[in-house]
Design a protein around this motif. Structure first.
Motif, PDB file in Angstrom:
ATOM      1  N   LEU A   1       0.794  -1.187  -0.036  1.00  0.00           N
ATOM      2  CA  LEU A   1      -0.023  -0.017   0.094  1.00  0.00           C
ATOM      3  C   LEU A   1       0.827   1.441  -0.068  1.00  0.00           C
ATOM      4  N   LYS A   2       1.953   1.011   0.545  1.00  0.00           N
ATOM      5  CA  LYS A   2       2.764   2.546   0.636  1.00  0.00           C
ATOM      6  C   LYS A   2       3.631   2.598  -0.596  1.00  0.00           C
ATOM      7  N   ASN A   3       3.528   1.640  -1.531  1.00  0.00           N
ATOM      8  CA  ASN A   3       4.078   1.871  -2.762  1.00  0.00           C
ATOM      9  C   ASN A   3       3.060   2.676  -3.602  1.00  0.00           C
ATOM     10  N   GLU A   4       2.940   3.929  -3.507  1.00  0.00           N
ATOM     11  CA  GLU A   4       1.807   4.412  -4.079  1.00  0.00           C
ATOM     12  C   GLU A   4       1.900   4.332  -5.698  1.00  0.00           C
ATOM     13  N   GLU A   5       3.104   4.502  -6.119  1.00  0.00           N
ATOM     14  CA  GLU A   5       3.467   4.192  -7.789  1.00  0.00           C
ATOM     15  C   GLU A   5       2.924   3.151  -8.195  1.00  0.00           C
ATOM     16  N   ALA A   6       2.921   2.042  -7.485  1.00  0.00           N
ATOM     17  CA  ALA A   6       2.536   0.767  -7.981  1.00  0.00           C
ATOM     18  C   ALA A   6       0.951   0.665  -7.753  1.00  0.00           C
ATOM     19  N   ILE A   7       0.636   1.061  -6.760  1.00  0.00           N
ATOM     20  CA  ILE A   7      -0.900   1.124  -6.420  1.00  0.00           C
ATOM     21  C   ILE A   7      -1.420   1.826  -7.611  1.00  0.00           C
ATOM     22  N   GLN A   8      -1.106   3.058  -7.872  1.00  0.00           N
ATOM     23  CA  GLN A   8      -1.690   3.913  -9.075  1.00  0.00           C
ATOM     24  C   GLN A   8      -1.726   3.027 -10.293  1.00  0.00           C
ATOM     25  N   PHE A   9      -0.377   2.367 -10.772  1.00  0.00           N
ATOM     26  CA  PHE A   9      -0.329   1.500 -11.955  1.00  0.00           C
ATOM     27  C   PHE A   9      -1.419   0.531 -11.964  1.00  0.00           C
ATOM     28  N   TRP A  10      -1.639  -0.216 -10.928  1.00  0.00           N
ATOM     29  CA  TRP A  10      -2.327  -1.530 -10.889  1.00  0.00           C
ATOM     30  C   TRP A  10      -3.832  -0.946 -10.926  1.00  0.00           C
ATOM     31  N   ASN A  11      -4.131   0.131 -10.359  1.00  0.00           N
ATOM     32  CA  ASN A  11      -5.408   0.586 -10.327  1.00  0.00           C
ATOM     33  C   ASN A  11      -5.911   1.001 -11.736  1.00  0.00           C
ATOM     34  N   LYS A  12      -5.066   1.493 -12.547  1.00  0.00           N
ATOM     35  CA  LYS A  12      -5.272   1.816 -13.826  1.00  0.00           C
ATOM     36  C   LYS A  12      -5.306   0.824 -15.061  1.00  0.00           C
ATOM     37  N   SER A  13      -4.811  -0.459 -14.552  1.00  0.00           N
ATOM     38  CA  SER A  13      -4.652  -1.618 -15.359  1.00  0.00           C
ATOM     39  C   SER A  13      -5.939  -2.446 -15.454  1.00  0.00           C
ATOM     40  N   SER A  14      -5.959  -3.396 -15.996  1.00  0.00           N
ATOM     41  CA  SER A  14      -6.994  -4.192 -15.944  1.00  0.00           C
ATOM     42  C   SER A  14      -7.207  -5.116 -14.807  1.00  0.00           C
ATOM     43  N   PHE A  15      -6.246  -5.061 -13.915  1.00  0.00           N
ATOM     44  CA  PHE A  15      -6.314  -5.832 -12.634  1.00  0.00           C
ATOM     45  C   PHE A  15      -7.383  -5.163 -11.731  1.00  0.00           C
ATOM     46  N   GLU A  16      -8.128  -5.974 -10.778  1.00  0.00           N
ATOM     47  CA  GLU A  16      -8.960  -5.336 -10.027  1.00  0.00           C
ATOM     48  C   GLU A  16      -8.580  -5.768  -8.581  1.00  0.00           C
ATOM     49  N   PRO A  17      -8.608  -5.024  -7.627  1.00  0.00           N
ATOM     50  CA  PRO A  17      -8.479  -5.477  -6.208  1.00  0.00           C
ATOM     51  C   PRO A  17      -9.539  -6.554  -5.740  1.00  0.00           C
ATOM     52  N   PHE A  18      -8.813  -7.556  -5.151  1.00  0.00           N
ATOM     53  CA  PHE A  18      -9.463  -8.481  -4.805  1.00  0.00           C
ATOM     54  C   PHE A  18      -9.419  -9.376  -3.326  1.00  0.00           C
ATOM     55  N   TYR A  19      -8.175  -9.057  -2.934  1.00  0.00           N
ATOM     56  CA  TYR A  19      -7.860  -9.563  -1.389  1.00  0.00           C
ATOM     57  C   TYR A  19      -7.558  -8.307  -0.658  1.00  0.00           C
ATOM     58  N   ILE A  20      -7.671  -8.235   0.474  1.00  0.00           N
ATOM     59  CA  ILE A  20      -7.076  -7.398   1.413  1.00  0.00           C
ATOM     60  C   ILE A  20      -6.462  -8.417   2.468  1.00  0.00           C
ATOM     61  N   ARG A  21      -5.185  -7.923   2.417  1.00  0.00           N
ATOM     62  CA  ARG A  21      -4.211  -8.658   3.247  1.00  0.00           C
ATOM     63  C   ARG A  21      -3.785  -7.732   4.484  1.00  0.00           C
ATOM     64  N   TYR A  22      -3.884  -8.287   5.534  1.00  0.00           N
ATOM     65  CA  TYR A  22      -3.492  -7.676   6.823  1.00  0.00           C
ATOM     66  C   TYR A  22      -2.394  -8.097   7.600  1.00  0.00           C
ATOM     67  N   ARG A  23      -1.700  -7.127   8.329  1.00  0.00           N
ATOM     68  CA  ARG A  23      -0.532  -7.681   8.917  1.00  0.00           C
ATOM     69  C   ARG A  23      -0.538  -7.044  10.032  1.00  0.00           C
ATOM     70  N   LYS A  24       0.325  -7.731  11.098  1.00  0.00           N
ATOM     71  CA  LYS A  24       0.294  -7.098  12.454  1.00  0.00           C
ATOM     72  C   LYS A  24       1.935  -7.572  13.098  1.00  0.00           C
ATOM     73  N   ARG A  25       2.374  -6.686  13.596  1.00  0.00           N
ATOM     74  CA  ARG A  25       3.690  -6.807  14.361  1.00  0.00           C
ATOM     75  C   ARG A  25       3.355  -7.335  15.781  1.00  0.00           C
ATOM     76  N   VAL A  26       4.090  -8.484  16.088  1.00  0.00           N
ATOM     77  CA  VAL A  26       3.992  -8.926  17.300  1.00  0.00           C
ATOM     78  C   VAL A  26       5.327  -8.793  18.062  1.00  0.00           C
TER      79      VAL A  26
END
Length: 154
Positions: free
Chosen positions: A129-154
């Motif tokens: 998510l922090k790689n905004e350039e990549a997120i913008q590219f994939w959002n403009k592509s024919s790919f669609e968001p499908f999963y949301i992956r969560y992360r937690k530091r323990v």
């Protein structure tokens, strides 16, 4: 021109993978997610060893002899799903100074054709998510968001 990455392209491949890994390491993430030194070499060599299996996609876009963009992915077997298999893109990167020229789009068209030939019905990837350039590219592509992956530091 899109073509398979060959052992003779190893150094250019490592350089491009390393560019991507450096970018990820520059992002402010959770403090744990940090790519190790020399990971680009290890990552690249593992994929080069797998080329003969038919279970990896490893192609690049070349301007003459210069590798300017690449996509590296692997087939995931999913016997528990009706789709049975998908291609998971582990890495997609374009060389600095060569972006926004359509090289990645050409590679992604090739990925689609490769998957059709192999009867692979779906292509997946992750983007930080922090790689905004990549997120913008994939959002403009024919790919669609499908999963949301969560992360937690323990």
């Amino acid at each position: 021109m899109v073509r398979d990455l060959l052992e003779s392209d190893r150094n250019q491949t490592i350089e491009l993978v390393n560019q991507f890994f450096r970018k990820v390491n520059e992002l402010e993430l959770d403090g744990l997610f940090h790519i190790r030194p020399r990971a680009a070499t290890k990552f690249t060599d593992i994929y080069f060893k797998l080329i003969g299996t038919g279970k990896v996609y490893m192609r690049g876009y070349f301007l003459e002899d210069e590798l300017v963009s690449l996509v590296i992915g692997r087939i995931e077997e999913k016997p528990h799903l009706e789709e049975e298999r998908s291609l998971f893109i582990d890495l997609a990167v374009t060389k600095l100074g060569k972006k926004k020229k359509g090289y990645m789009s050409e590679l992604l068209k090739d990925v689609d054709l490769w998957c059709l030939e192999k009867k692979i019905p779906a292509i997946e990837l992750r983007a930080i998510l922090k790689n905004e350039e990549a997120i913008q590219f994939w959002n403009k592509s024919s790919f669609e968001p499908f999963y949301i992956r969560y992360r937690k530091r323990v």
